[in-house]
Design a protein around this motif. Structure first.
Motif, short mmCIF file in Angstrom:
data_model
loop_
_atom_site.label_atom_id
_atom_site.label_comp_id
_atom_site.label_asym_id
_atom_site.label_seq_id
_atom_site.Cartn_x
_atom_site.Cartn_y
_atom_site.Cartn_z
N GLY A 1 53.61 2.51 27.18
CA GLY A 1 53.88 3.91 26.88
C GLY A 1 53.03 4.90 27.64
O GLY A 1 53.03 6.10 27.32
N GLN B 1 53.32 5.51 30.96
CA GLN B 1 54.14 6.13 32.00
C GLN B 1 53.58 5.97 33.42
O GLN B 1 53.73 6.85 34.25
CB GLN B 1 54.32 7.61 31.67
CG GLN B 1 54.93 7.87 30.31
CD GLN B 1 55.00 9.34 29.95
OE1 GLN B 1 54.89 10.23 30.81
NE2 GLN B 1 55.18 9.63 28.67
N THR C 1 48.27 6.18 17.24
CA THR C 1 48.86 7.51 17.03
C THR C 1 48.93 8.22 18.37
O THR C 1 48.05 8.04 19.22
CB THR C 1 48.03 8.34 16.03
OG1 THR C 1 48.65 9.61 15.83
CG2 THR C 1 46.62 8.56 16.54
N SER C 2 49.99 8.99 18.58
CA SER C 2 50.17 9.63 19.87
C SER C 2 51.16 10.79 19.76
O SER C 2 52.09 10.76 18.94
CB SER C 2 50.69 8.62 20.91
OG SER C 2 51.00 9.26 22.14
N ALA C 3 50.96 11.79 20.63
CA ALA C 3 51.92 12.88 20.74
C ALA C 3 53.06 12.53 21.68
O ALA C 3 54.03 13.29 21.78
CB ALA C 3 51.20 14.14 21.24
N LEU C 4 52.95 11.37 22.37
CA LEU C 4 53.97 10.96 23.34
C LEU C 4 54.95 9.99 22.71
O LEU C 4 54.55 8.99 22.11
CB LEU C 4 53.31 10.30 24.55
CG LEU C 4 52.26 11.13 25.31
CD1 LEU C 4 51.67 10.32 26.45
CD2 LEU C 4 52.89 12.41 25.84
N GLU C 5 56.22 10.26 22.86
CA GLU C 5 57.24 9.38 22.31
C GLU C 5 57.17 8.00 22.96
O GLU C 5 57.37 6.98 22.29
CB GLU C 5 58.62 10.00 22.53
CG GLU C 5 59.81 9.09 22.16
CD GLU C 5 59.74 8.59 20.71
OE1 GLU C 5 60.17 7.44 20.46
OE2 GLU C 5 59.25 9.34 19.84
N SER C 6 56.88 7.95 24.27
CA SER C 6 56.80 6.67 24.95
C SER C 6 55.70 5.79 24.35
O SER C 6 55.88 4.57 24.19
CB SER C 6 56.52 6.89 26.45
OG SER C 6 55.30 7.58 26.63
N THR C 7 54.59 6.38 23.97
CA THR C 7 53.49 5.62 23.36
C THR C 7 53.85 5.18 21.95
O THR C 7 53.54 4.06 21.54
CB THR C 7 52.20 6.46 23.35
OG1 THR C 7 51.92 6.92 24.68
CG2 THR C 7 51.03 5.64 22.84
N ARG C 8 54.50 6.05 21.19
CA ARG C 8 54.89 5.68 19.83
C ARG C 8 55.87 4.50 19.85
O ARG C 8 55.75 3.57 19.03
CB ARG C 8 55.51 6.88 19.11
CG ARG C 8 54.51 8.00 18.81
CD ARG C 8 55.06 8.98 17.78
NE ARG C 8 56.25 9.66 18.23
CZ ARG C 8 56.25 10.82 18.90
NH1 ARG C 8 55.09 11.42 19.17
NH2 ARG C 8 57.37 11.40 19.26
N ALA C 9 56.81 4.53 20.79
CA ALA C 9 57.77 3.44 20.89
C ALA C 9 57.08 2.14 21.30
O ALA C 9 57.39 1.06 20.78
CB ALA C 9 58.87 3.80 21.89
N GLU D 1 55.32 0.44 18.37
CA GLU D 1 56.21 -0.32 17.49
C GLU D 1 56.44 -1.73 18.03
O GLU D 1 56.42 -2.71 17.29
CB GLU D 1 57.54 0.41 17.33
CG GLU D 1 57.45 1.70 16.53
CD GLU D 1 58.81 2.36 16.37
OE1 GLU D 1 59.82 1.72 16.73
OE2 GLU D 1 58.86 3.51 15.89
#
Length: 627
Positions: free
Chosen positions: A516, A518, A603-611, A614
């Protein structure tokens, strides 16, 4: 009766002592310290430097000197030499005080992590403290005896500082003991204050007698062999994991015979690849995070794992996820008890060759069921299909790295040595390289040290000049340490360097993307004036021109076929030759069959990191202790 003495400086005595050391195994003797690598400065030029010169001029000691271009590089060259010589020989490395010595620390860590012998002789501050502080001295408020060389303590298997000439006698003998101990070996450091190097002393002549250090083969305890055999007899789906110990002990023939007799498939680690030829009917390839389809499938099903000479790194175990059978048990055959007891194993502490032969004898009337043999063959067939697909992806406009490796597999003979250490290539090589010789696969992956490759090419070629040595290096590692090309040229060594340029860190870029992040900070680009990030145009870096400026001949390839042609020319050449080829930074790479635990931000503000988190959390569920 008073023993005869000879008056020498500490440095002269050390040179004479090292020239008289030999190792022996199985009746074969060789020089333990074949020479000294060095770069001179004010800390060693009048000490070790003078001693080496005097030895060469007077021929009072045979200890050749080799000039390196970087202190870390000379340690890498020494380690590669020791690896090729099965840890039976080790170079010494001398460096000046301060940065010259601390440059060797990374090399020391690599040697110790890989359990490969090297003797380091960093120069140190004045023992007398007559000139205090001297140039490059660390002034530490905690104590006057602290120097930068204390940093070697954490990465050395043995460390001593020679404050008086007579201290060299026990220290030198202890150093040889550790260098020749398969269990304890690694970096050995003797810190030499520059004034002590030049100080004279009356040395006992017997200190310089010819000494042979016998490297034995520890015999397995019969009861341990029987306990291990009982576990294996009850196994339905056993698997062998062959590590570096299988190679260093020369267990290849015994291991192949054992696999053939019992039908147990053999997976290998990076250090163990080639112990069983890739096309052997029971060879299933690399295991773990970047392992093959066959090896990892068998590992997930295995009820008993027989580790032979492996230390079970996280890549080997896929971060404790690849051995998936809830009831899996381990039998570990290893010369080091540290490794033999890992994963709550039934330990067999012994030489890998003798231990394998003993297990074969204990299992002489036993073999796996035919159904398991058939399962192994089916998985190998599928693995070969996957490999062939990687070799023939017909990628463009730039070729895939896997295509280049496929071409190399085709053009090199079985005795050619392929060297690599870091980046995306070790993962590709573990799945795709088809080694038939135990010395053909020279991948340093215990420390995975960028910058190892070119310097290692020097040491590997010196260790066996009869072999073609091929250094596989990406632009990332090349930019960190390419200067030992000059050493290859000056020593007249013919090495082929395959320089794969993809304008970035392919391995960490792909890992970053999967986690995540990038591919942040992993490309060689101009800083973009709009985004403020390093995502502008590709930098105009001409690594081929750089290699040429260092004295190598350079060939260019822009396609797989052109690469094959260039490699044929390089093999016919008599000088160090660089084959430069550009590949696609984005792959494609071999399919993944294992996992590697690299924590993702919870925890992250980036969607790529949150995905990515998981996915990480899901994989983490398979991780376990083997108890």
């Amino acid at each position: 009766m008073t023993e005869t003495t000879v008056r020498l400086t500490t440095a002269q005595a050390l040179v004479r002592f090292l020239a008289s050391q030999y190792s022996e195994r199985d009746g074969q003797e060789q020089r333990l310290i074949p020479g000294v690598w060095g770069i001179f400065g004010h800390g060693n030029v009048a000490g070790i430097g003078q001693a080496l010169l005097q030895a060469a001029v007077t021929q009072e000691a045979d200890l050749p000197y080799y000039l390196a271009r970087n202190e870390q590089g000379m340690v890498h060259a020494s380690v590669a030499y020791a690896k090729m010589r099965d840890r039976l020989a080790a170079f010494a490395c001398t460096a000046s005080t301060g940065p010259g010595s601390t440059n060797m620390i990374t090399g020391a860590a690599l040697a110790t992590t890989n359990r490969l012998p090297v003797l380091l002789l960093p120069s140190d501050m004045f023992a007398t403290r007559a000139a205090d502080p001297v140039l490059q001295q660390l002034e530490d408020t905690r104590g006057g005896d602290v120097t930068v060389n204390d940093a070697f303590r954490a990465v050395s298997k043995y460390f001593d500082r020679i404050q008086r000439p007579e201290q060299l006698i026990p220290a030198a003998l202890a150093a040889m003991r550790v260098l020749t101990d398969p269990v304890e070996t690694g970096a050995v450091t003797l810190a030499l204050p520059q004034d002590v190097q030049a100080e004279a002393y009356d040395w006992p002549v017997s200190f310089f007698r010819r000494r042979v250090w016998h490297i034995g083969r520890p015999v397995p305890e019969p009861a341990a062999v029987q306990r291990a055999a009982r576990l294996l007899r009850n196994a339905k789906k056993p698997l062998i994991v062959a590590g570096g110990g299988a190679v260093y002990s020369g267990a290849e023939t015994a291991l192949r015979a054992f696999a053939e007799a019992t039908g147990i498939p053999v997976a290998d680690t990076h250090a163990g690849k080639g112990a069983v030829p890739w096309d052997h009917p029971y060879a299933v390839g690399g295991i773990g995070s970047t392992g093959s389809y066959a090896a990892n499938e068998l590992a997930r099903e295995a009820d008993v794992v027989l580790g032979i000479g492996t230390r079970y790194s996280d890549f080997t175990t896929a971060s404790h996820t690849v051995f998936g059978n809830p009831a899996v048990t381990f039998v570990n055959l290893n010369v080091a008890r540290l490794d033999a007891v890992k994963h709550s194993a039934e330990p067999v502490v012994a030489d890998a060759r003798l231990g394998t032969q003993a297990l074969a004898g204990a299992l002489a009337d036993w073999e796996v069921e035919q159904e398991y043999r058939d399962r192994t063959r089916q998985l190998i067939t599928r693995t070969r299909e996957i490999e062939d697909q990687c070799f023939n992806v017909d990628h463009g406009p730039l070729p895939a790295q896997t295509e280049i490796l496929g071409a190399l597999n085709d053009v090199l003979d079985d005795r050619a040595v392929v060297i690599n250490a870091a980046g995306s290539m070790p993962g590709d090589l573990q799945q795709l390289w088809r080694a038939r010789d135990p010395k053909a696969y020279h991948v340093e992956y215990a420390y995975s040290c960028m910058g190892y490759e070119v310097a290692a090419g020097v040491g590997a070629k010196m260790a066996d000049p009869t072999r073609e040595v091929v250094v596989l290096v990406g632009d990332g590692s090349y930019l960190m340490m390419a200067q030992e090309i000059v050493t290859m040229v000056s020593e007249g060594l013919k090495v082929i360097i395959v320089l794969v340029q993809n304008h970035g860190f392919a391995s960490i870029g792909a890992l970053s993307e999967s986690l995540g992040s990038q591919r942040f900070g992993t490309k060689y680009r101009y800083r973009n004036g709009t985004s403020g990030q390093l995502d502008g145009e590709i930098l105009p870096v001409d690594l081929a021109a750089n290699a040429s400026s260092l004295g190598a001949d350079v060939l260019h390839a822009t396609s797989v076929e052109a690469f094959r042609s260039a490699m044929e020319k390089a093999q016919a050449a008599t000088r160090t030759t660089v084959v430069h080829v550009e590949t696609d930074l984005y792959g494609p790479n071999p399919p993944g069959h294992g996992w590697w635990d690299v924590p993702v931000s919870q925890t992250s503000a980036l969607e790529s990191t949150r995905a990515a988190y998981e996915t990480y959390a899901a994989n983490k569920q398979s991780q376990r202790h083997y108890l």
